[in-house]
Each structure stands twice: as C-alpha cells, then as structure tokens.
Design a protein around this motif. Sequence first.
Motif, mmCIF file in Angstrom:
data_model
loop_
_atom_site.group_PDB
_atom_site.id
_atom_site.type_symbol
_atom_site.label_atom_id
_atom_site.label_comp_id
_atom_site.label_asym_id
_atom_site.label_seq_id
_atom_site.Cartn_x
_atom_site.Cartn_y
_atom_site.Cartn_z
ATOM 1 N N VAL A 170 0.842 -1.196 0.000
ATOM 2 C CA VAL A 170 0.000 0.000 0.000
ATOM 3 C C VAL A 170 0.877 1.246 0.000
ATOM 4 C CG1 VAL A 170 -1.716 1.316 1.303
ATOM 5 C CG2 VAL A 170 -1.921 -1.179 1.114
ATOM 6 N N ARG A 171 1.778 1.341 0.963
ATOM 7 C CA ARG A 171 2.716 2.462 1.017
ATOM 8 C C ARG A 171 3.837 2.103 1.978
ATOM 9 N NH1 ARG A 171 0.441 7.231 5.086
ATOM 10 N NH2 ARG A 171 -0.367 5.824 6.692
ATOM 11 N N ASP A 172 4.912 2.889 1.943
ATOM 12 C CA ASP A 172 5.998 2.756 2.908
ATOM 13 C C ASP A 172 6.479 4.148 3.281
ATOM 14 O OD1 ASP A 172 8.638 3.348 1.185
ATOM 15 O OD2 ASP A 172 7.278 2.109 -0.016
ATOM 16 N N PHE A 173 6.947 4.290 4.515
ATOM 17 C CA PHE A 173 7.488 5.563 4.978
ATOM 18 C C PHE A 173 8.410 5.294 6.165
ATOM 19 C CE2 PHE A 173 3.357 4.827 6.933
ATOM 20 C CZ PHE A 173 3.545 5.095 8.269
ATOM 21 N N THR A 174 9.214 6.282 6.507
ATOM 22 C CA THR A 174 10.223 6.123 7.548
ATOM 23 C C THR A 174 9.780 6.807 8.827
ATOM 24 O OG1 THR A 174 11.984 6.026 5.887
ATOM 25 C CG2 THR A 174 12.628 6.553 8.142
ATOM 26 N N VAL A 175 9.965 6.094 9.956
ATOM 27 C CA VAL A 175 9.615 6.658 11.258
ATOM 28 C C VAL A 175 10.826 6.790 12.181
ATOM 29 C CG1 VAL A 175 7.257 5.792 11.151
ATOM 30 C CG2 VAL A 175 9.024 4.356 12.177
ATOM 31 N N GLY A 176 11.932 6.137 11.853
ATOM 32 C CA GLY A 176 13.111 6.207 12.702
ATOM 33 C C GLY A 176 13.360 4.893 13.430
ATOM 34 N N HIS A 603 -1.953 11.685 -3.987
ATOM 35 C CA HIS A 603 -1.107 10.681 -3.352
ATOM 36 C C HIS A 603 -1.446 9.328 -3.970
ATOM 37 C CE1 HIS A 603 0.507 13.293 -0.197
ATOM 38 N NE2 HIS A 603 -0.703 13.809 -0.112
ATOM 39 N N ASN A 604 -0.656 8.896 -4.915
ATOM 40 C CA ASN A 604 -0.916 7.639 -5.601
ATOM 41 C C ASN A 604 -0.157 6.520 -4.900
ATOM 42 O OD1 ASN A 604 -1.845 5.830 -7.527
ATOM 43 N ND2 ASN A 604 -0.201 6.290 -8.970
ATOM 44 N N VAL A 605 -0.898 5.646 -4.230
ATOM 45 C CA VAL A 605 -0.291 4.546 -3.479
ATOM 46 C C VAL A 605 -0.931 3.222 -3.913
ATOM 47 C CG1 VAL A 605 0.330 5.981 -1.508
ATOM 48 C CG2 VAL A 605 -1.915 4.925 -1.570
ATOM 49 N N MET A 606 -0.484 2.135 -3.256
ATOM 50 C CA MET A 606 -0.994 0.782 -3.554
ATOM 51 C C MET A 606 -0.568 0.272 -4.942
ATOM 52 S SD MET A 606 -4.836 1.188 -1.868
ATOM 53 C CE MET A 606 -5.411 -0.391 -2.433
ATOM 54 N N PRO A 607 0.737 0.290 -5.283
ATOM 55 C CA PRO A 607 1.871 0.776 -4.490
ATOM 56 C C PRO A 607 2.141 2.245 -4.756
ATOM 57 C CG PRO A 607 2.684 -0.305 -6.443
ATOM 58 C CD PRO A 607 1.173 -0.422 -6.500
ATOM 59 N N LYS A 608 3.127 2.786 -4.033
ATOM 60 C CA LYS A 608 3.496 4.182 -4.192
ATOM 61 C C LYS A 608 4.045 4.427 -5.589
ATOM 62 C CE LYS A 608 6.314 7.819 -2.088
ATOM 63 N NZ LYS A 608 7.291 8.127 -1.001
#
Length: 630
Positions: A170-176, A603-608
């Motif tokens: 779906v999506r990925d992002f960084t949190v630390g 925001h185009n996701v699924m996938p990004k």
Amino acid sequence: MKCLSFPLSWFLCSLFTYGHTKNAYASDEPWLTHAEFIYPVNTLGVDERPYLAVSSTQGVALLDTQGKVLSSIDIKSEHLDFRWLPESSQVGILSTLDINSGKVQLIKVDVAAGELRAMAEFSAKNTAIDALCVGSSSEHVELYTVDVDGSVQQLAINTKNIEHWYLHPVRDFTVGPNIKSCAVDDTAQTLYIAEENIGIWRYSANPEHEVNRTLLQLPTELEVEYVDATSFGDVAVVSPDSNHIWLFDSTNTTFNPIALTHDVAPKTLQLQREGTSLVAYLFDEKSGHSRNIELSDISTKQGDITQGEAQQSFTPYGQTQPVQSYGDAADDPAIWVNSKVPSQSLVYGTDKKSGLNVYDLEGKLLKSLPVGRVNNVDIRYNINVNGETVDIAAASNRTSQSISLFKIDRGTGLPSLLGDLKTDLADPYGLCMGKYGKDLAVWINDTDGRFQRYNIEFNNNMATATMTMQWTVPSQPEGCVSDDENLRLFYGEESTGVWLKNLDEKSADTLIATATSDVHADIEGMSLFTVNDQHYLIVSSQGNNRYAVYAVDDNNKYLGVFAVGANWTKMIDGASETDGLDVTSHHLGQALPDGLLVVQDGHNVMPKAAQNFKLVSGTLLRNWILEKIN
C-alpha cells in the motif's frame, strides 16, 4: 480484591492471574500462565470465549475458555495482533513474528472449527522486522511492519484465496529506529508507534493522507515497550521500567498513569473492551507470568486525526497510468467524448512538469506531448477551422506564459499542437473554455489573482487570441467551468469559495459557495454534471479530500460531499488532495451509461507511484444526486 480511585472516575482493580480472576485462567495450563501474549477472542453468540496465545518458547495456540489447547502451530513467536475478516465474527487473522526466521506469520483463526492455519508470511528485504500490527475496515485488513531501520511497510491482506493469502503493498514511509511496537485504532484510522526512548508517535493510518506525525509525550526516563489499542479507541502503553499502565486521554493528548503493585514489570500489553470495563492483558517480566488487569468505568475516548470521513465514498473502477514526472505533477483532466463511438472516448490529463497526456477509458496512456508545463486543460467541440469542423483543446502553459492550442483528430481523439498563443500573464495557472454561438473563448487566470478572457480566431490554419475581458480576485484563483448554454462562468478562489459570473449581464460577480466545515480550502477543480436536464457543479475540496456538489439551477443549493475511496478488489487507491477534475453525463458505452468522473490523485499509493487520475462511473454520481434531491 482492592479497588483504587483515580481522577476522571477511573479506578483500578488488580486481578492478578493465577487462576482466580474474572474469566479466570486455569492455573495448570502453561499457555495462559507463561505465554508472553494473551488475547481473548470476543465472538458473537458465544458465551465462553476462547483465547489466542503467542509464546517465544511454545509457539501459537488457540485455547478454550479453560486454557486447553484447541489448535496450535509450532512457530516460536513474539507479537500478537488480531482482526476479524470483513463481515465475519468467526474467522479472523492473527499476526505474529517468527523469532527464528524473522518472518511475519499470518494465521487464519477459525473459532467455530477451533483451528489455526498458517496462510501467509512476509519478510523485509535486507533487514529485520522489529514491530508489527494490523488494522481493518469493513472491506479489508492491513498489515503494518516496522524494520530495524525504522521503515514502515503498509500492506493489504488479500484473503480471497482459501489456500493462501497474498500481500499487496500500500505504502511505505520512515519513522526512525528503536521502534518497539505499534498499534492501530481502526475507529480513528490512527497508527501509534512506540519509540523506545522517546514516546508514542501518532500517524494517520489512511494511506491517502500525508505522512505527518505527532509526538505523544511520556516521562523522559521511561523506556516505552508496548502500545496497544482497541477498536473503541482506547490506547495504552506499558514499560517494564515502571509499574504503571499509561492510558491515553485524547482530550488532553496525554498519557495518564495508573499504578500497579510495586512488584509488576509489564513488558507486553493486549487491550480488550468488555462493556464499560477495559481489561489489560500483561506479561510480567519479573515473575515471567501472564496477568490481567481490569480498568473499570473507563469512558471511551477516541483521538481522530483523519480530518473526518465523507458522507459517502465512490469506488473507482480504474485509474490512469502514472504521469512521468514525480512530485506534485498531475493536475487537471478533460474528457473528450467520441460522438461516433462513445466507448472510445478519451481522457486528457496534464503533467504540469512535462506536458499533456491522453488515456483511454481504462487508463492506458495513448499519447504524450512534451509541450511544457501545462497546468489546466479543457475541450470544446465542432469548431470551424478554415471550413473544417474540428474539436479543440486548450491548456495553460507556464513554460511559455501562453495558451497551448491543440487540434483533435475526430477519428482517434488524439491531439496535435496548433501553437502557443501568448498572454501577458506571468504565471498562467487555471483555464477553461467556452463556446458562445460562433465565439470560442478561453478563460485563464494567474496566481496573482488576475482572470482574463481571450477570444480565439482561426485564419489560414493560424490561431490568434484577443483579450476581451479582465478582472482580479483578492487571492489565488484556479479552477473554472463555463456553462455555455446559460452564459455563466463558475470560477474558484482557492481560499474563499466559488464565484458566479453571468456573461449576459453587467452585474457584479456573486460568491455562491464558501469554505465550511464540510468544504475546505483549497477550492480547486470544478466541472458541471447534468441529471434530468438540471446542472450540478462538482468542486474539489482539496483541504479534506472531498468533492462538493451544488445544484446551480436551484439557487446554487449545496447538496453535500462525497469521497473517492479505494477499490480493494482491484487494489486501486482512493483520491486525495485533488487538484483538477472533470465530469460528463454523456453515455460512454455499455460500461459507462451515465458518463464518467475523473479526479486527480495527489497521493498515488498501492503501491506508491507518481501521481495519476482516478476513473469513477458517472452512475455512482447520478444515483447520489438523485438520492439527495428526492
């Protein structure tokens, strides 16, 4: 049993678990006394509920109410999160992490049959997973994983296949880094992530929202270990460094401590709402035993950060291929209606960093014209050019500060550039077209607030543009649409609302719609849709990912808002932060008998991927309008 009073009518009843608590564990069952994770499964119509247990030494088990094993899987694991499958109260998904392989295991829990079955696994590439959790809606279940580098993977779980489940990104992002656990509040569409030495980070779980986070502070010396949430919006945190349960109060965005006895060091947490009581199932690191703690008379508190939900959501049947440029690139669509073969109509879309794209009704890219940074596009039909009847498209071109004009092949629907018609605007922005008798007009505006009308004429295959009108709005405009038949122009001032200009009168323009709690700035794209010969203005409410509808033939009456949500069957994401849109009520073949709605997706996701346009059947919009007016 001793009950302690706390502020806000909270009180704690310690129910330590050695076979003597409410829904007591049987003391001779090692799963219920030694498993690090215990979760009671509340099932409808079942008096005696079973338990799920996850153990790093024994594996995964489904237990009856006395703690006897109904089914088990020998996968030594840590972490436990559970959701029911959509529209089911007997079959669900258990997610856990295999400590030997490092893979997430998704296990089917069939409560009625008393069975567990491994259905899918997931591993992160070139890294290891530290935390996992699941979230759900009425349509699907999603898995969230956080790896050692702090990268979040959000994946949809496809459970249609009875032999094996599949995961779709779906999506990925960084949190630390240093993430210990995560939890999802389904009601508020909120993701909570526990960073060991910092506190709890709160994100929107809606993939259409930007990745923004809020830190929910805990005592600075506290090393946060585990966070969990219920479907009612309860959120709590534990740490083995503190003999407390920290319960979230969304009103004050604080965690309030609830003291346990001094000999308890809670390492894991599973929350369960039982009527007015909240029960915390803990693993005590000091004793190495499971415990449950009842928190009575806790009012449900929900921390919604999703900007609210639209009254109704339309599901797109398709989407266009992504534009070539990354970042904020796709902007405005226009629908070319093929009068001879309606099912072969096309969608024009701007890539404001590159040029003009043309797609078929399934979203396949047919042609791309690298003509510059075109922002908005519109189309008019049956234009006489040197004795030939053609269709014309126009686009605002920020590269050349001009109007780019295109001739459309009426057989294929594909455009060719006729030329660029210069304007005196420094930054041409929004654009729409109008045809008034024999006059072809282009309405164009600038980010500085200027709005202009140009009349277009053709002579020996050469087009010329003559400015015939100009005015200024107080702030930035963009979207506009002309009702040619009724000689009226609707245009948007992004921060303010929608204006009406009557073209056959000299009266001042009228503000017919303003930003409200339902309709947020920026006011962006707009188009007209016809139902039973009545006109309805569709406007992008970019600030809250909605689309507002106004009955412009009925004193501009506001009908409501809708959203464009995800199509989980086809793995097409919804639309958010929409710039431009277009709609037609023309019959476009058997699949689209009531026309088509096209909206830009920010925001185009699924996938990004790079931005694109979502395609929605006009039947959904027509039926929605008919429900509102009847």
